[in-house]
Scaffold this motif. Structure first.
Motif, PDB file in Angstrom:
ATOM      1  N   HIS A   1       0.799  -1.225   0.000  1.00  7.12           N
ATOM      2  CA  HIS A   1       0.000   0.000   0.000  1.00  7.12           C
ATOM      3  C   HIS A   1       0.832   1.275   0.000  1.00  7.12           C
ATOM      4  O   HIS A   1       0.271   2.368  -0.112  1.00  7.12           O
ATOM      5  N   GLU A   2       2.134   1.157   0.113  1.00  9.32           N
ATOM      6  CA  GLU A   2       3.009   2.333   0.144  1.00  9.32           C
ATOM      7  C   GLU A   2       3.759   2.372  -1.184  1.00  9.32           C
ATOM      8  O   GLU A   2       4.649   1.560  -1.423  1.00  9.32           O
TER       9      GLU A   2
ATOM     10  N   ALA B   1      -3.082   5.598  -0.355  1.00 14.95           N
ATOM     11  CA  ALA B   1      -3.644   4.256  -0.495  1.00 14.95           C
ATOM     12  C   ALA B   1      -5.097   4.130  -0.065  1.00 14.95           C
ATOM     13  O   ALA B   1      -5.749   3.140  -0.397  1.00 14.95           O
TER      14      ALA B   1
ATOM     15  N   MET C   1      -7.867  -0.184   1.454  1.00 14.84           N
ATOM     16  CA  MET C   1      -6.588   0.358   1.045  1.00 14.84           C
ATOM     17  C   MET C   1      -6.057  -0.387  -0.174  1.00 14.84           C
ATOM     18  O   MET C   1      -6.103  -1.622  -0.235  1.00 14.84           O
ATOM     19  N   ILE C   2      -5.558   0.367  -1.108  1.00 14.62           N
ATOM     20  CA  ILE C   2      -4.877  -0.232  -2.250  1.00 14.62           C
ATOM     21  C   ILE C   2      -3.748  -1.112  -1.731  1.00 14.62           C
ATOM     22  O   ILE C   2      -2.937  -0.690  -0.906  1.00 14.62           O
TER      23      ILE C   2
ATOM     24  N   HIS D   1      -3.781  -3.549   0.298  1.00 21.93           N
ATOM     25  CA  HIS D   1      -3.820  -3.806   1.737  1.00 21.93           C
ATOM     26  C   HIS D   1      -5.216  -4.320   2.096  1.00 21.93           C
ATOM     27  O   HIS D   1      -5.936  -4.811   1.240  1.00 21.93           O
TER      28      HIS D   1
ATOM     29  N   TYR E   1     -12.505  -0.854  -3.936  1.00 20.62           N
ATOM     30  CA  TYR E   1     -11.587  -1.945  -3.587  1.00 20.62           C
ATOM     31  C   TYR E   1     -11.692  -3.085  -4.594  1.00 20.62           C
ATOM     32  O   TYR E   1     -10.711  -3.782  -4.851  1.00 20.62           O
TER      33      TYR E   1
ATOM     34  N   HIS F   1      -7.682  -3.241  -5.700  1.00 21.16           N
ATOM     35  CA  HIS F   1      -7.088  -3.951  -4.558  1.00 21.16           C
ATOM     36  C   HIS F   1      -5.627  -4.302  -4.795  1.00 21.16           C
ATOM     37  O   HIS F   1      -4.871  -4.508  -3.852  1.00 21.16           O
TER      38      HIS F   1
ATOM     39  N   GLY G   1      -1.751  -3.811  -5.329  1.00 20.28           N
ATOM     40  CA  GLY G   1      -0.878  -2.759  -4.844  1.00 20.28           C
ATOM     41  C   GLY G   1       0.468  -2.679  -5.531  1.00 20.28           C
ATOM     42  O   GLY G   1       0.617  -3.034  -6.705  1.00 20.28           O
TER      43      GLY G   1
ATOM     44  N   HIS H   1       3.286   7.573   3.740  1.00 18.07           N
ATOM     45  CA  HIS H   1       2.120   7.078   4.481  1.00 18.07           C
ATOM     46  C   HIS H   1       2.447   6.890   5.957  1.00 18.07           C
ATOM     47  O   HIS H   1       1.681   7.312   6.836  1.00 18.07           O
TER      48      HIS H   1
END
Length: 365
Positions: free
Chosen positions: A62-63, A88, A111-112, A114, A125, A129, A131, A160
């Motif tokens: 997600h980062e 994210a 969260m993308i 995550h 999502y 989804h 990442g 993040h």
């Protein structure tokens, strides 16, 4: 059909599989980002095992930071070629939470790359989804932030976590010149909070961690005067004997103005709380399930505030990006580990073992 390398999770407990998959095509409101850096978080394997990743197989991560490779038909083409980081958090953008700088609380929040944490439908999502542990990632155009010149892509990927720390510090509402206790100070969130503390009213830090050996390098990067408390020097029965409270009270006789607590388990959260001054604030971001021993009357009597918080908002990331862009905040020294995509499972295992200090880790696909 163009292929890319990606690390994908196929089940809750197995290792990620390095595979060749199709490069995603951006829709009209999307951008395709060529990933230069993807941050790793200790929560990845825990949330995967817990079932928080609702779509399998999936690409975690997600980062994300990189360069915009392609823009959708309804997106400003000037974005192509720019250096960006990806926010994210997927949210509806219209509910009362999203309209009040609390999008992480949106019923559709996910969260993308995550987990999905909301309680309602999560249409975004479904599409986003996957990442950043891949060569490319497709994301909504409204979730990319331009990286200031001079900010590395590795630091961009970790904005993040820095913004999570900014959110915790905002919740702490320190008075000017305040004394702040940071628990689990040797981890990702602890070190991020150390770096950001001067910008949120702190004048003195007390850092709590497992060992003096790991705490000393963190104290060395602190922009503020900092003292340390090593849990392994408090004695085997430190929890039963309330030794952490006693040690903190020795260092801060009048009590701490705030505690930012990242401890994931045990009695340290409660003992740090007992070291607060009258009117002090506990901000908890560690997911500690140990029962909290204080009554509502205790909170009333001490005028304590207890704040639980998770994740960050675009306002928090904007705060961090402004500090990074101005040069007031420098965070490159927080990136202690870099891995190629082929070694992602070794990287995750090293984070789980914690045999060596790891502040922030990134994968460079």
């Amino acid at each position: 059909m163009t292929l890319m390398a990606a690390a994908r999770a196929h089940d809750r407990t197995g290792p990620l599989r390095l595979e060749k998959v199709t490069v995603p095509e951006p829709g009209p409101h999307d951008v395709l980002v060529r990933v230069a850096s993807a941050g790793l978080a200790p929560s990845l394997t825990k949330l995967l095992a817990r079932g928080s990743f609702k779509h399998l197989p999936t690409v975690p991560g997600h980062e994300i930071a990189g360069t915009v490779a392609e823009a959708g038909a309804e997106v400003d083409p000037a974005l192509v070629g720019t250096r960006v980081r990806v926010h994210a958090i997927l949210a509806c953008r219209t509910c009362r939470y999203c309209r009040s700088d609390r999008e992480q609380m949106c019923p559709s929040a996910a969260m993308i790359g995550h987990g999905a944490h909301g309680t309602g439908p999560m249409p975004l999502y479904e599409r986003y989804h996957d990442g950043g542990l891949a060569e490319y990632v497709r994301v909504p155009s409204w979730l990319v932030d331009l990286l200031p010149d001079g900010v590395s892509l590795d630091v961009g990927a970790k904005v993040h976590d820095l913004a999570n720390a900014a959110r915790a510090l905002k919740c702490a509402a320190l008075p000017p010149g305040g004394t702040l206790v940071i628990t689990a100070a040797t981890g990702t969130m602890g070190t991020a909070t150390v770096k950001l503390a001067p910008f949120f009213g702190a004048a003195r830090l007390v850092l709590v961690g497992r060992s003096a050996q790991r705490l000393e390098p963190v104290r060395a990067i602190s922009p503020l005067p900092a003292e340390t408390v090593a849990l392994d020097e408090l004695g085997r029965d430190w929890e039963a004997e309330h030794a952490l409270t006693a040690r903190l009270r020795t260092l801060i006789p009048d009590g701490a103005d705030a505690v930012i607590d990242f401890l994931p388990r045990g009695g340290g959260t409660a003992q740090a709380t007992a070291a607060l001054a009258t009117g002090g604030t506990l901000v908890h971001m560690g997911g500690n399930r140990t029962p909290f021993p204080y009554s509502a009357r205790d909170l009333q009597h001490h005028c304590w505030r207890v704040v639980g918080t998770r994740a960050c908002t675009r306002t928090d990331t904007a705060t961090v990006l402004d500090l990074l862009g101005s040069g007031a905040l420098r965070a490159d020294d927080l990136i202690t580990h870099r891995y190629p995509l082929a070694e992602v499972n070794e990287a995750l295992a090293a984070m789980d073992r914690r045999e060596e200090p790891m502040w922030m880790a990134v994968v460079n696909p």
